[in-house]
Motif scaffolding. Structure first.
Motif, PDB file in Angstrom:
ATOM      1  N   LEU A   1       0.838  -1.187   0.000  1.00  0.00           N
ATOM      2  CA  LEU A   1       0.000   0.000   0.000  1.00  0.00           C
ATOM      3  C   LEU A   1       0.874   1.239   0.000  1.00  0.00           C
ATOM      4  O   LEU A   1       1.778   1.371   0.837  1.00  0.00           O
ATOM      5  CB  LEU A   1      -0.908  -0.006   1.232  1.00  0.00           C
ATOM      6  CG  LEU A   1      -1.584  -1.354   1.524  1.00  0.00           C
ATOM      7  CD1 LEU A   1      -2.349  -1.291   2.824  1.00  0.00           C
ATOM      8  CD2 LEU A   1      -2.502  -1.732   0.384  1.00  0.00           C
ATOM      9  N   TYR A   2       0.594   2.140  -0.925  1.00  0.00           N
ATOM     10  CA  TYR A   2       1.462   3.297  -1.114  1.00  0.00           C
ATOM     11  C   TYR A   2       0.651   4.578  -1.125  1.00  0.00           C
ATOM     12  O   TYR A   2      -0.424   4.642  -1.724  1.00  0.00           O
ATOM     13  CB  TYR A   2       2.231   3.169  -2.435  1.00  0.00           C
ATOM     14  CG  TYR A   2       3.154   4.325  -2.705  1.00  0.00           C
ATOM     15  CD1 TYR A   2       4.391   4.409  -2.072  1.00  0.00           C
ATOM     16  CD2 TYR A   2       2.793   5.340  -3.583  1.00  0.00           C
ATOM     17  CE1 TYR A   2       5.245   5.477  -2.301  1.00  0.00           C
ATOM     18  CE2 TYR A   2       3.640   6.407  -3.826  1.00  0.00           C
ATOM     19  CZ  TYR A   2       4.868   6.469  -3.185  1.00  0.00           C
ATOM     20  OH  TYR A   2       5.704   7.527  -3.412  1.00  0.00           O
ATOM     21  N   SER A   3       1.133   5.596  -0.451  1.00  0.00           N
ATOM     22  CA  SER A   3       0.510   6.923  -0.490  1.00  0.00           C
ATOM     23  C   SER A   3       1.428   7.887  -1.215  1.00  0.00           C
ATOM     24  O   SER A   3       2.644   7.803  -1.078  1.00  0.00           O
ATOM     25  CB  SER A   3       0.230   7.441   0.923  1.00  0.00           C
ATOM     26  OG  SER A   3       1.428   7.884   1.518  1.00  0.00           O
ATOM     27  N   SER A   4       0.823   8.798  -1.952  1.00  0.00           N
ATOM     28  CA  SER A   4       1.611   9.809  -2.668  1.00  0.00           C
ATOM     29  C   SER A   4       1.151  11.210  -2.298  1.00  0.00           C
ATOM     30  O   SER A   4       1.088  12.102  -3.120  1.00  0.00           O
ATOM     31  CB  SER A   4       1.488   9.608  -4.185  1.00  0.00           C
ATOM     32  OG  SER A   4       0.132   9.685  -4.584  1.00  0.00           O
ATOM     33  N   TRP A   5       0.781  11.405  -1.032  1.00  0.00           N
ATOM     34  CA  TRP A   5       0.309  12.708  -0.589  1.00  0.00           C
ATOM     35  C   TRP A   5       1.416  13.735  -0.722  1.00  0.00           C
ATOM     36  O   TRP A   5       2.561  13.492  -0.348  1.00  0.00           O
ATOM     37  CB  TRP A   5      -0.176  12.623   0.861  1.00  0.00           C
ATOM     38  CG  TRP A   5      -1.276  11.645   1.043  1.00  0.00           C
ATOM     39  CD1 TRP A   5      -2.415  11.538   0.305  1.00  0.00           C
ATOM     40  CD2 TRP A   5      -1.341  10.598   2.027  1.00  0.00           C
ATOM     41  NE1 TRP A   5      -3.196  10.513   0.775  1.00  0.00           N
ATOM     42  CE2 TRP A   5      -2.563   9.920   1.828  1.00  0.00           C
ATOM     43  CE3 TRP A   5      -0.499  10.191   3.059  1.00  0.00           C
ATOM     44  CZ2 TRP A   5      -2.955   8.853   2.612  1.00  0.00           C
ATOM     45  CZ3 TRP A   5      -0.890   9.119   3.847  1.00  0.00           C
ATOM     46  CH2 TRP A   5      -2.102   8.462   3.616  1.00  0.00           C
ATOM     47  N   GLU A   6       1.056  14.886  -1.214  1.00  0.00           N
ATOM     48  CA  GLU A   6       2.033  15.953  -1.411  1.00  0.00           C
ATOM     49  C   GLU A   6       2.483  16.510  -0.062  1.00  0.00           C
ATOM     50  O   GLU A   6       1.682  16.734   0.836  1.00  0.00           O
ATOM     51  CB  GLU A   6       1.412  17.065  -2.261  1.00  0.00           C
ATOM     52  CG  GLU A   6       2.400  18.156  -2.640  1.00  0.00           C
ATOM     53  CD  GLU A   6       1.790  19.170  -3.581  1.00  0.00           C
ATOM     54  OE1 GLU A   6       2.382  20.248  -3.727  1.00  0.00           O
ATOM     55  OE2 GLU A   6       0.720  18.878  -4.155  1.00  0.00           O
ATOM     56  N   VAL A   7       3.775  16.722   0.050  1.00  0.00           N
ATOM     57  CA  VAL A   7       4.363  17.254   1.278  1.00  0.00           C
ATOM     58  C   VAL A   7       4.848  18.674   1.013  1.00  0.00           C
ATOM     59  O   VAL A   7       5.492  18.939   0.000  1.00  0.00           O
ATOM     60  CB  VAL A   7       5.537  16.368   1.757  1.00  0.00           C
ATOM     61  CG1 VAL A   7       6.243  17.003   2.946  1.00  0.00           C
ATOM     62  CG2 VAL A   7       5.037  14.986   2.103  1.00  0.00           C
ATOM     63  N   ASP A   8       4.536  19.586   1.912  1.00  0.00           N
ATOM     64  CA  ASP A   8       4.976  20.974   1.791  1.00  0.00           C
ATOM     65  C   ASP A   8       6.501  21.045   1.942  1.00  0.00           C
ATOM     66  O   ASP A   8       7.049  20.723   2.991  1.00  0.00           O
ATOM     67  CB  ASP A   8       4.300  21.823   2.868  1.00  0.00           C
ATOM     68  CG  ASP A   8       4.672  23.300   2.770  1.00  0.00           C
ATOM     69  OD1 ASP A   8       5.339  23.678   1.780  1.00  0.00           O
ATOM     70  OD2 ASP A   8       4.295  24.063   3.680  1.00  0.00           O
ATOM     71  N   ARG A   9       7.167  21.449   0.869  1.00  0.00           N
ATOM     72  CA  ARG A   9       8.629  21.513   0.880  1.00  0.00           C
ATOM     73  C   ARG A   9       9.144  22.893   1.268  1.00  0.00           C
ATOM     74  O   ARG A   9      10.355  23.112   1.296  1.00  0.00           O
ATOM     75  CB  ARG A   9       9.176  21.135  -0.510  1.00  0.00           C
ATOM     76  CG  ARG A   9       8.830  19.714  -0.933  1.00  0.00           C
ATOM     77  CD  ARG A   9       9.156  19.485  -2.396  1.00  0.00           C
ATOM     78  NE  ARG A   9       8.801  18.135  -2.820  1.00  0.00           N
ATOM     79  CZ  ARG A   9       9.656  17.126  -2.909  1.00  0.00           C
ATOM     80  NH1 ARG A   9      10.916  17.328  -2.580  1.00  0.00           N
ATOM     81  NH2 ARG A   9       9.270  15.934  -3.304  1.00  0.00           N
ATOM     82  N   SER A  10       8.242  23.824   1.533  1.00  0.00           N
ATOM     83  CA  SER A  10       8.674  25.197   1.776  1.00  0.00           C
ATOM     84  C   SER A  10       9.176  25.403   3.201  1.00  0.00           C
ATOM     85  O   SER A  10       9.993  26.286   3.451  1.00  0.00           O
ATOM     86  CB  SER A  10       7.526  26.171   1.481  1.00  0.00           C
ATOM     87  OG  SER A  10       6.418  25.923   2.333  1.00  0.00           O
ATOM     88  N   ALA A  11       8.686  24.614   4.143  1.00  0.00           N
ATOM     89  CA  ALA A  11       9.102  24.797   5.538  1.00  0.00           C
ATOM     90  C   ALA A  11      10.559  24.373   5.705  1.00  0.00           C
ATOM     91  O   ALA A  11      10.912  23.232   5.384  1.00  0.00           O
ATOM     92  CB  ALA A  11       8.195  23.990   6.457  1.00  0.00           C
ATOM     93  N   PRO A  12      11.425  25.235   6.235  1.00  0.00           N
ATOM     94  CA  PRO A  12      12.847  24.888   6.347  1.00  0.00           C
ATOM     95  C   PRO A  12      13.122  23.757   7.327  1.00  0.00           C
ATOM     96  O   PRO A  12      14.142  23.078   7.223  1.00  0.00           O
ATOM     97  CB  PRO A  12      13.483  26.204   6.841  1.00  0.00           C
ATOM     98  CG  PRO A  12      12.363  26.955   7.485  1.00  0.00           C
ATOM     99  CD  PRO A  12      11.132  26.601   6.703  1.00  0.00           C
TER     100      PRO A  12
END
Length: 200
Positions: free
Chosen positions: A17-28
């Motif tokens: 089972l795989y999730s591809s939820w987008e992760v916010d890359r802007s937070a340092p």
């Protein structure tokens, strides 16, 4: 008197089972990573509720209220029992540098009313994995699942772990099969309306 476990001898059906939820890359302070967890057995040592029926194993990050991955239903008889699994969860998540990163492993059933299934899931027991420790090289071969309704949060089940890793996005191993949003048994992209409930 020693506890006698009932074992099932059916060959487990592999589930990836795989999730591809987008992760916010802007937070340092946030690094997108992929956690992969492989389970080979579940052992239920105490009755988890009075409803009966199949169980599900679900995982999510403690920092997420909605995004949950669920297995297919697992048919079990009365506790104590152990069931062989071939179950791999792989989920992308935001790994925070200065705060905790806990993966929650939950034992669930579908909600029922008057012996009929209704929308939503009921969490019967839960355990956690510290992914910060995993990143630092610590491993564990089992996770105990604790009930909210047992005295002192007594462990009522445990899952055996054969693989546990957290890698930066792009360095993870081959992706398992991507579940579909329509197949709610396997994959759930946004559970904000699912009526998930924790016993308490």
């Amino acid at each position: 008197m020693a506890m006698r476990l009932t074992s099932t001898f059916q060959k487990p059906i592999p589930m990836k089972l795989y999730s591809s939820w987008e992760v916010d890359r802007s937070a340092p302070s946030c690094i997108p990573r992929v956690c992969t967890l492989t389970l080979t057995k579940i052992r239920v040592t105490d009755p988890v509720d009075n409803d009966g029926g199949p169980l599900l194993i679900a995982v999510k990050m403690s920092s997420s209220k909605a995004r949950i991955l669920r297995s297919n239903e697992i048919t079990v008889s009365s506790a104590p029992i152990e069931v062989d699994l071939d179950l791999t969860f792989s989920l992308q998540y935001p790994h925070f540098v200065k705060t905790s990163n806990f993966l929650q492993i939950m034992l669930q059933r579908r909600k029922r009313y008057n012996k009929r299934a209704i929308p939503g899931f009921k969490t019967l027991a839960m355990g956690t994995v510290d992914l910060t420790a995993v990143v630092q090289g610590q491993t564990q071969d089992r996770v105990y699942l604790h009930s909210n309704i047992k005295p002192d949060g007594e462990a009522v089940a445990e899952v055996m772990v054969s693989g546990l890793a957290s890698l930066p996005v792009g360095e993870s191993a081959e992706k398992p099969t991507l579940g579909s949003e329509e197949d709610d048994d396997i994959y759930s992209d946004d559970e904000s309306d699912s009526g998930d409930e924790v016993d308490g």
